[in-house]
Scaffold this motif. Structure first.
Motif, PDB file in Angstrom:
ATOM      1  N   ASP A  31       2.534  10.435   1.551  1.00 28.07           N
ATOM      2  CA  ASP A  31       2.717   9.009   1.241  1.00 28.07           C
ATOM      3  C   ASP A  31       1.482   8.463   0.520  1.00 28.07           C
ATOM      4  O   ASP A  31       1.598   7.781  -0.507  1.00 28.07           O
ATOM      5  CB  ASP A  31       2.949   8.193   2.514  1.00 28.07           C
ATOM      6  CG  ASP A  31       4.287   8.439   3.165  1.00 28.07           C
ATOM      7  OD1 ASP A  31       5.158   9.102   2.555  1.00 28.07           O
ATOM      8  OD2 ASP A  31       4.466   7.966   4.308  1.00 28.07           O
ATOM      9  N   LYS A  32       0.304   8.776   1.037  1.00 27.29           N
ATOM     10  CA  LYS A  32      -0.933   8.282   0.454  1.00 27.29           C
ATOM     11  C   LYS A  32      -1.149   8.856  -0.944  1.00 27.29           C
ATOM     12  O   LYS A  32      -1.541   8.137  -1.872  1.00 27.29           O
ATOM     13  CB  LYS A  32      -2.118   8.626   1.358  1.00 27.29           C
ATOM     14  CG  LYS A  32      -3.426   8.049   0.884  1.00 27.29           C
ATOM     15  CD  LYS A  32      -4.540   8.325   1.878  1.00 27.29           C
ATOM     16  CE  LYS A  32      -5.832   7.713   1.373  1.00 27.29           C
ATOM     17  NZ  LYS A  32      -6.927   7.955   2.298  1.00 27.29           N
ATOM     18  N   SER A  33      -0.877  10.139  -1.121  1.00 25.12           N
ATOM     19  CA  SER A  33      -1.032  10.769  -2.438  1.00 25.12           C
ATOM     20  C   SER A  33      -0.100  10.139  -3.464  1.00 25.12           C
ATOM     21  O   SER A  33      -0.508   9.850  -4.591  1.00 25.12           O
ATOM     22  CB  SER A  33      -0.740  12.276  -2.365  1.00 25.12           C
ATOM     23  OG  SER A  33      -1.723  12.937  -1.629  1.00 25.12           O
ATOM     24  N   ILE A  34       1.143   9.917  -3.081  1.00 26.07           N
ATOM     25  CA  ILE A  34       2.114   9.312  -3.996  1.00 26.07           C
ATOM     26  C   ILE A  34       1.684   7.899  -4.358  1.00 26.07           C
ATOM     27  O   ILE A  34       1.705   7.511  -5.529  1.00 26.07           O
ATOM     28  CB  ILE A  34       3.529   9.340  -3.383  1.00 26.07           C
ATOM     29  CG1 ILE A  34       4.048  10.782  -3.336  1.00 26.07           C
ATOM     30  CG2 ILE A  34       4.492   8.449  -4.170  1.00 26.07           C
ATOM     31  CD1 ILE A  34       5.304  10.978  -2.523  1.00 26.07           C
ATOM     32  N   ASP A  35       1.288   7.128  -3.378  1.00 26.17           N
ATOM     33  CA  ASP A  35       0.859   5.751  -3.648  1.00 26.17           C
ATOM     34  C   ASP A  35      -0.387   5.713  -4.532  1.00 26.17           C
ATOM     35  O   ASP A  35      -0.510   4.857  -5.406  1.00 26.17           O
ATOM     36  CB  ASP A  35       0.612   4.996  -2.343  1.00 26.17           C
ATOM     37  CG  ASP A  35       1.897   4.667  -1.602  1.00 26.17           C
ATOM     38  OD1 ASP A  35       2.978   4.774  -2.199  1.00 26.17           O
ATOM     39  OD2 ASP A  35       1.809   4.303  -0.412  1.00 26.17           O
ATOM     40  N   THR A  36      -1.312   6.647  -4.317  1.00 28.23           N
ATOM     41  CA  THR A  36      -2.524   6.710  -5.129  1.00 28.23           C
ATOM     42  C   THR A  36      -2.208   7.113  -6.561  1.00 28.23           C
ATOM     43  O   THR A  36      -2.709   6.512  -7.507  1.00 28.23           O
ATOM     44  CB  THR A  36      -3.534   7.708  -4.517  1.00 28.23           C
ATOM     45  OG1 THR A  36      -3.876   7.265  -3.205  1.00 28.23           O
ATOM     46  CG2 THR A  36      -4.792   7.814  -5.363  1.00 28.23           C
ATOM     47  N   MET A  37      -1.362   8.108  -6.712  1.00 29.28           N
ATOM     48  CA  MET A  37      -1.089   8.654  -8.045  1.00 29.28           C
ATOM     49  C   MET A  37      -0.043   7.862  -8.836  1.00 29.28           C
ATOM     50  O   MET A  37      -0.137   7.760 -10.056  1.00 29.28           O
ATOM     51  CB  MET A  37      -0.616  10.109  -7.931  1.00 29.28           C
ATOM     52  CG  MET A  37      -1.616  11.031  -7.322  1.00 29.28           C
ATOM     53  SD  MET A  37      -3.045  11.224  -8.404  1.00 29.28           S
ATOM     54  CE  MET A  37      -4.014  12.346  -7.464  1.00 29.28           C
ATOM     55  N   LEU A  38       0.955   7.322  -8.149  1.00 30.75           N
ATOM     56  CA  LEU A  38       2.083   6.713  -8.863  1.00 30.75           C
ATOM     57  C   LEU A  38       2.184   5.204  -8.681  1.00 30.75           C
ATOM     58  O   LEU A  38       3.001   4.564  -9.340  1.00 30.75           O
ATOM     59  CB  LEU A  38       3.394   7.370  -8.428  1.00 30.75           C
ATOM     60  CG  LEU A  38       3.474   8.886  -8.644  1.00 30.75           C
ATOM     61  CD1 LEU A  38       4.791   9.431  -8.132  1.00 30.75           C
ATOM     62  CD2 LEU A  38       3.262   9.238 -10.094  1.00 30.75           C
ATOM     63  N   GLY A  39       1.410   4.652  -7.784  1.00 22.01           N
ATOM     64  CA  GLY A  39       1.439   3.207  -7.585  1.00 22.01           C
ATOM     65  C   GLY A  39       1.684   2.838  -6.136  1.00 22.01           C
ATOM     66  O   GLY A  39       2.373   3.555  -5.407  1.00 22.01           O
ATOM     67  N   ASP A  40       1.091   1.725  -5.739  1.00 21.26           N
ATOM     68  CA  ASP A  40       1.218   1.273  -4.358  1.00 21.26           C
ATOM     69  C   ASP A  40       2.675   1.135  -3.928  1.00 21.26           C
ATOM     70  O   ASP A  40       3.512   0.634  -4.678  1.00 21.26           O
ATOM     71  CB  ASP A  40       0.502  -0.071  -4.181  1.00 21.26           C
ATOM     72  CG  ASP A  40      -1.007   0.077  -4.301  1.00 21.26           C
ATOM     73  OD1 ASP A  40      -1.519   1.189  -4.069  1.00 21.26           O
ATOM     74  OD2 ASP A  40      -1.672  -0.916  -4.639  1.00 21.26           O
ATOM     75  N   HIS A  41       2.949   1.590  -2.730  1.00 24.03           N
ATOM     76  CA  HIS A  41       4.258   1.484  -2.080  1.00 24.03           C
ATOM     77  C   HIS A  41       5.356   2.258  -2.814  1.00 24.03           C
ATOM     78  O   HIS A  41       6.534   1.971  -2.645  1.00 24.03           O
ATOM     79  CB  HIS A  41       4.661   0.015  -1.887  1.00 24.03           C
ATOM     80  CG  HIS A  41       3.593  -0.791  -1.217  1.00 24.03           C
ATOM     81  ND1 HIS A  41       3.216  -0.572   0.089  1.00 24.03           N
ATOM     82  CD2 HIS A  41       2.805  -1.782  -1.685  1.00 24.03           C
ATOM     83  CE1 HIS A  41       2.252  -1.406   0.410  1.00 24.03           C
ATOM     84  NE2 HIS A  41       1.973  -2.148  -0.650  1.00 24.03           N
ATOM     85  N   THR A  42       4.968   3.234  -3.623  1.00 24.67           N
ATOM     86  CA  THR A  42       5.933   4.047  -4.361  1.00 24.67           C
ATOM     87  C   THR A  42       6.518   5.134  -3.478  1.00 24.67           C
ATOM     88  O   THR A  42       7.620   5.611  -3.716  1.00 24.67           O
ATOM     89  CB  THR A  42       5.253   4.686  -5.593  1.00 24.67           C
ATOM     90  OG1 THR A  42       4.652   3.649  -6.349  1.00 24.67           O
ATOM     91  CG2 THR A  42       6.228   5.419  -6.461  1.00 24.67           C
ATOM     92  N   HIS A  43       5.793   5.522  -2.443  1.00 22.76           N
ATOM     93  CA  HIS A  43       6.236   6.649  -1.628  1.00 22.76           C
ATOM     94  C   HIS A  43       7.631   6.442  -1.036  1.00 22.76           C
ATOM     95  O   HIS A  43       8.405   7.393  -0.929  1.00 22.76           O
ATOM     96  CB  HIS A  43       5.223   6.970  -0.518  1.00 22.76           C
ATOM     97  CG  HIS A  43       5.191   5.959   0.580  1.00 22.76           C
ATOM     98  ND1 HIS A  43       4.395   4.839   0.527  1.00 22.76           N
ATOM     99  CD2 HIS A  43       5.870   5.907   1.746  1.00 22.76           C
ATOM    100  CE1 HIS A  43       4.575   4.132   1.630  1.00 22.76           C
ATOM    101  NE2 HIS A  43       5.466   4.752   2.391  1.00 22.76           N
ATOM    102  N   SER A  44       7.974   5.223  -0.681  1.00 24.17           N
ATOM    103  CA  SER A  44       9.296   4.993  -0.087  1.00 24.17           C
ATOM    104  C   SER A  44      10.402   5.248  -1.112  1.00 24.17           C
ATOM    105  O   SER A  44      11.468   5.770  -0.774  1.00 24.17           O
ATOM    106  CB  SER A  44       9.410   3.587   0.492  1.00 24.17           C
ATOM    107  OG  SER A  44       9.179   2.616  -0.506  1.00 24.17           O
ATOM    108  N   LYS A  45      10.150   4.927  -2.393  1.00 20.45           N
ATOM    109  CA  LYS A  45      11.130   5.208  -3.448  1.00 20.45           C
ATOM    110  C   LYS A  45      11.270   6.710  -3.672  1.00 20.45           C
ATOM    111  O   LYS A  45      12.374   7.213  -3.860  1.00 20.45           O
ATOM    112  CB  LYS A  45      10.723   4.527  -4.753  1.00 20.45           C
ATOM    113  CG  LYS A  45      10.818   3.017  -4.727  1.00 20.45           C
ATOM    114  CD  LYS A  45      10.373   2.447  -6.065  1.00 20.45           C
ATOM    115  CE  LYS A  45      10.372   0.937  -6.065  1.00 20.45           C
ATOM    116  NZ  LYS A  45       9.917   0.407  -7.368  1.00 20.45           N
TER     117      LYS A  45
END
Length: 158
Positions: A31-45
């Motif tokens: 979750d943290k990696s996705i949010d860092t790399m792709l944008g905040d709160h992106t992990h849920s998408k």
């Protein structure tokens, strides 16, 4: 933003080199990696897309898979890339695009084992990439979709 992305990548790579045990990711790590790399709160998408894709492939539902794709998409069967411009074209070629090998990669992928970098989240050895796409010129609004489908073996021509 670029420095932040590079720093996050460097930190992640350093931690993997220091301790192989850290290579085992938890859901929170991804979750943290996705949010860092792709944008905040992106992990849920991303998490939702992974689940939806796995369910659609398990049901052999071409329309549901096609709805998860960003168009146009370049499909690379390993010989000559093919550009699919519409969901209708994707559905018509579904069995040539989502081959048994690619379907198996999709089904086996665990969210916690996704490889994540600034380009997106990767299934397997790169057979499927989930990427962020800008919805406006300033890229303030983004959408998460499948951006790449490719064979990483020696596939037949489409």
């Amino acid at each position: 933003m670029k420095i932040r992305t590079q720093l996050a990548t460097l930190t992640l790579l350093t931690s993997l080199l220091i301790s192989p045990a850290l290579a085992q990711s938890t859901r929170a790590d991804i979750d943290k990696s996705i949010d860092t790399m792709l944008g905040d709160h992106t992990h849920s998408k991303v998490q939702r897309l992974v689940t939806d894709l796995q369910q659609a492939v398990a049901k052999h539902d071409p329309a549901a898979v096609a709805a998860l794709v960003h168009y146009p998409i370049k499909i690379n069967p390993g010989s000559k890339p093919l550009t699919i411009r519409t969901p209708r074209a994707f559905i018509a070629r579904y069995d040539r695009i989502i081959t048994p090998a690619i379907a198996a990669v999709i089904q086996k992928q665990k969210y916690e084992d996704l490889f994540v970098n600034y380009r997106g989240a990767m299934f397997g050895d790169g057979e499927v990439w989930i990427t962020s796409h800008c919805l406006d010129k300033a890229c303030k609004q983004t959408d998460i979709k499948i951006g790449t489908i490719q064979s990483t073996t020696n596939p037949k021509k489409m």
